[in-house]
Write an enzyme that holds these catalytic residues in place. Structure first.
Site, PDB file in Angstrom:
ATOM      1  N   GLU A 206     -26.066  10.479   6.860  1.00 45.98           N
ATOM      2  CA  GLU A 206     -24.688  10.302   7.357  1.00 45.98           C
ATOM      3  C   GLU A 206     -24.647  10.749   8.812  1.00 45.98           C
ATOM      4  O   GLU A 206     -23.829  11.576   9.213  1.00 45.98           O
ATOM      5  CB  GLU A 206     -23.720  11.135   6.516  1.00 45.98           C
TER       6      GLU A 206
ATOM      7  N   CYS B 208     -14.762  14.447  -0.061  1.00 47.47           N
ATOM      8  CA  CYS B 208     -14.513  15.199   1.165  1.00 47.47           C
ATOM      9  C   CYS B 208     -13.417  14.562   2.011  1.00 47.47           C
ATOM     10  O   CYS B 208     -12.618  15.255   2.633  1.00 47.47           O
ATOM     11  CB  CYS B 208     -15.784  15.322   1.981  1.00 47.47           C
TER      12      CYS B 208
END
Lengths: 647, 647
Positions: free
Chosen positions: B315, B411
């Site tokens: 990521e 998240c």
């Protein structure tokens, strides 16, 4: 449907060609000897092969453990097949003697019941034939059959042929209607059986091939049931996850499959065997099945270079029109398989569209797999690389910007060897009263009806001549493939027979020029055509080529490298009105290749901002394009095939 | 360097805005209650959270085993932070009571020594603080500190604040110069400590933040040594492979780092903490370090939407100019983090380029993370999707064409909650004699020097007014950010104070319009500017945007969806001379958004061949563009931001 035209044996043809002879020599002088040393574990720094040692251990000639992949035997088989063609091209008593010695070991390794697979003989004898999905016994058998047929055709020696006949008989005793049902996880045995049939004429080999082909997908759960039954797995931990049967084309029967899916090499090996069988039996239904898959590949799933299998995951076909240039897989072996497939289709029906694809593969994404010096190999053939990203960033890791050396799973180099050493066999077929010339390659061919000497300036110039010497009666047709890009109406396109012009349009059918006459000694056909630099546009459905053009000249796809064109090739533009000059390269590693100089533009932005309202400006520049197959021979650099056109 | 401007507390501002109020309400009415139910395991079909139950078990109020990720506690902390802002925006006694009850449980879970992490309290008490790389104890602590500061600021209640002070004290006793050296694997505690410092004024919290920041990368082998020492691993099997320290920015000290690398959320949380510390201490060297990283992001590594972190692997940030549209990661949380970073940079230096980026993030790649109804979320924000390929084919699997529901590692939704509920705090800062307005958002702000009511037609029209009521002495400067795309010379760009035109050029410095006067009650500043549709070009080094333009209007990036524009969006072209009309959408899910109608072309090829020499022809068509943030609200379809220009 008529049966297929006859195949030409490799030894009937001697390649004498400005382009191909050198590549053939490289295979014989560099790759075959190197691979022999690898197989014999004589090359320091290369991953241990142990392939011949495995046979020695299986033969009781040596002590030790099996080492290598479960399909390690196939490396020996593929080498032997290449050696067979190489001996036909250029006899070499020492090489033949060494090959014979290896064949002797193979014979000793074969079990009394005909079984032959060193992994299972040495390592897991109790697990024979339990894991067709993963363990590739049939795959290795198929390669050995192909090698045996080739070795027999080239040398007349039948020891390996008999070995593989005993192996085939063993397989036939085990599998088939009313016996054990099963299909191989990696198709290849079907091709081997068809080659054995071709050489021996024994129908049961062909019938066994048909069983394996037609059984495929009949029970789409076959591999899963096999896994449940045996309770173990070769790769990874045993699990009862379902199996993706599209990966190895076992999801539907061959008659129901309408899209080229899964692992591209497995797929096209299967399609080739289907076409071989369709041709052998004159089986229209099977030919139609081949045609459906052929069309799906060439109309929706093939790169302009001939590369197929666009996704790295499973080395597989992706979806229609999903052809990313910088993430391409496009395995060298898959393009080689397309040449096999095209050959079998051509033998059934001399349609120029098959020969066009064969030519596209031969001049582009097959030989792009080998460095010009023959010493390094691409398995993956992208149409765009970007140093720093290619080979490194997620999604692009399989795309290397330079050819690596020998791999542990070294499938592509020996596949290139067997393709290029056997090139003569792809150039011709004979059928009834017709000799078909599929490729413009300089050579001397001893055909059934005639001896033909071809002189060719291909692929760099459109100038080919055929000198025909009939063997008996000279009444036959010479049918010459004219590539589809040749403009028949163009006044520079001229065909003469003994200096007399031929009315092209009258003689051209489906891409072949049919010259029917009573041929006499030294009759001479001359073919001339212009070879302008062409712009190609992709179908609008191909996202990755939108707004772009690719450049071809003759059969050769060109690309643009950083070495010639500077940084940021994506900022270059091909003009709408392109002026291109073809220049023979006279020095350096690209010597002998025709390069292109193209008037072009580089887009420049005043600001170094990432995003700006300021329109980029065009700056004139001269672009250089090199043949795609010859890319990455001058160090790591950026490369693109598809280039944006000017706005 | 001067110290940073003062932060505004959320409760000082009431958003009353045509665009943002609805989004804020959605967070309060939909997301916070939904997340509360998830945390309490009351939503069937959503992966079990167990997060509150973990606290109950740790508190001895319940029996059972810990369940969830090692950082499960942070879900509770992030929810509490969102609740805190939400209570400031719109008081809700019931919600506050339930939050208080959870805080009580947290207090009981805290250990006598101040330690607080339910995973280790319940599951592996002997392994506390041994695995800073993977186990996120400091990360969870940081989130709880942020929640505590917010809750205290909004409600005046200090129970959670005291819990986290005890926790911070525990951390300070353990780590630091002359004590245990260590840095967190996932940065966040630095932000939490800075927030605690801001609320309590206790210097040692700020010093602890400085230690964690400055210790980072001093010993690049720290995580490896930690692993060797403890002899176990949280994720996967224990191994002694080296650790990639770029992933969590531990490869160099913060002063040596000159490229934004690794996991983008970790990176930007760290940069934000660096900027917060630089501002708190007036530390020029640290601000310069921030500036280097800021510039690398916004000049080389950011999508036009504001998305950052272009590669799925880790990521993470990729390389300069490597910004693939169809493979983008561009996590919602990373864009949110950029808003945090921009805010801290703005507090140090009111430079419009920070506010421009804040605006870009807010109107594009942050809120693209949530469906218009508030019920589904994107973690990944691509700039191109292609159904059938996106989410399915290797390399594109992370790129979903539609927002999925709640994730196990959820998240982004709570991060969006805390951003949008606290939006008022991003709109302003106050420093010395100046009030800075960073964003055009309709609101009523109770600042130190004045009450200001803003009315705004943003982002759809360039029409904003400020009604100023000074609190004491009216002698202060009102500095209003004018977005950089606004053409100051344009005659339609007009600023008036009480109807009197202001000479813009005289008052504009670094993107802020400085209005200095003795303000009196109901003084009114009016700002008007045209909002034409703009074409943006990417830097020539961005391969994936070559030949393309992106369309913006005001701060809003537009995209083109299949629903409006038909199949094969790659075949559409934006004309060189673009005529675009902005139209308010009056019905359907996009109601209230301004859509664009653009004269364009569709490229058509006569042949259905894959490659052809036939030049595609242009066919006129009308294209429809929708705000990027609102894409994928009308079913799965193709989408592109960057569009080719006509040739």
């Amino acid at each position: 449907m008529k049966k297929a035209a006859n195949e030409i044996a490799v030894k009937q043809v001697k390649i004498q060609d400005g382009f191909w002879s050198e590549i053939q020599n490289r295979m014989i002088d560099v790759v075959i000897p190197f691979q022999e040393k690898v197989l014999k574990d004589e090359v320091p720094g290369v991953p241990k092969s142990h392939a011949i040692e495995n046979f020695r251990i299986a033969a009781g000639l040596s002590e030790g453990e099996f080492y290598g992949m479960v399909f390690q035997d196939s490396d020996v088989a593929k080498w032997l097949e290449g050696v067979a063609y190489s001996l036909a091209v250029r006899p070499d008593a020492g090489l033949e003697e060494r090959a014979d010695a290896i064949i002797e070991i193979i014979e000793k390794a074969q079990q009394p019941d005909g079984y032959l697979d060193t992994y299972f003989i040495v390592k897991e004898p109790e697990r024979r034939w339990q894991n067709l999905q993963e363990c590739h016994e049939l795959y290795c058998a198929g390669h050995m059959m192909e090698a045996a047929a080739a070795y027999y055709q080239s040398t007349g020696k039948d020891r390996l042929l008999h070995i593989t006949e005993r192996l085939a008989d063993h397989i036939i005793r085990r599998f088939g209607e009313g016996k054990e049902r099963g299909v191989p996880g990696h198709q290849e045995v079907e091709l081997g059986l068809m080659r054995l049939y071709q050489v021996t004429g024994k129908e049961n080999y062909k019938q066994m091939a048909r069983f394996f082909l037609e059984e495929r997908g009949k029970n789409p759960d076959y591999f899963y049931e096999e896994k449940v039954k045996r309770g173990w797995q070769h790769w990874g931990q045993y699990n009862l996850n379902p199996i993706d049967n599209t990966y190895n084309q076992a999801h539907k029967t061959i008659y129901e499959q309408d899209k080229a899916v899964g692992h591209s090499v497995r797929a096209v090996y299967m399609y080739t065997a289907m076409a071989a069988l369709a041709g052998a039996d004159g089986d229209r239904r099977l030919y139609d099945a081949c045609l459906t898959l052929w069309n799906n590949i060439v109309r929706q799933r093939m790169y302009i270079t001939g590369g197929i299998g666009s996704t790295a995951e499973g080395e597989a076909f992706s979806l229609d029109y999903d052809l990313p240039n910088d993430m391409a897989y496009a395995e060298t072996c898959a393009s080689i398989a397309m040449v096999f497939f095209a050959k079998k289709m051509l033998e059934i029906e001399p349609d120029g569209s098959y020969a066009d694809i064969m030519e596209r593969e031969l001049y582009n994404s097959t030989i792009s797999g080998i460095q010009l010096d023959g010493k390094r190999y691409f398995y993956v053939n992208p149409l765009e690389v970007n140093p720093g990203v290619s080979g490194k960033v997620s999604g692009y890791k399989h795309v290397l910007p330079e050819r690596p050396g020998w791999y542990e799973c070294a499938c592509c180099p020996p596949n290139l060897v067997r393709l290029v050493t056997a090139l003569g066999a792809y150039a011709w077929s004979e059928s009834g009263d017709t000799i078909y010339s599929h490729l413009f390659i300089g050579q001397k061919a001893e055909l059934e009806k005639a001896e033909i000497v071809v002189e060719s300036s291909y692929p760099w110039e459109g100038r080919v001549s055929y000198r025909v010497t009939p063997k008996k009666d000279g009444s036959f047709v010479l049918a010459v493939h004219i590539p589809s890009y040749v403009k028949v109406e163009d006044e520079e396109t001229v065909v003469t027979v003994n200096g007399e012009p031929v009315m092209l349009k009258d003689c051209l059918r489906k891409g072949y020029l049919y010259l029917e006459r009573r041929w006499e000694e030294n009759d001479r056909v001359e073919i001339r055509f212009a070879m302008p630099v062409r712009k190609l546009f992709a179908n609008q459905k191909v996202r990755e080529d939108a707004g772009c053009v690719a450049i071809m000249r003759g059969p050769v796809v060109y690309c643009f490298e950083g070495t010639d064109n500077g940084e940021d090739i994506q900022a270059l533009r091909i003009p709408r009105q392109m002026q291109a000059e073809a220049l023979l390269c006279r020095e350096g590693v690209l010597k002998g290749n025709v390069l292109l100089k193209i008037n072009g533009f580089r887009m420049k932005t005043g600001s170094d901002e990432l995003y700006s309202e300021e329109r980029p400006q065009k700056e004139e520049t001269v672009l250089t394009a090199v043949p795609y197959y010859a890319w990455a021979n001058r160090g790591e650099n950026q490369m693109r095939v598809w280039m944006l056109e000017e706005v």
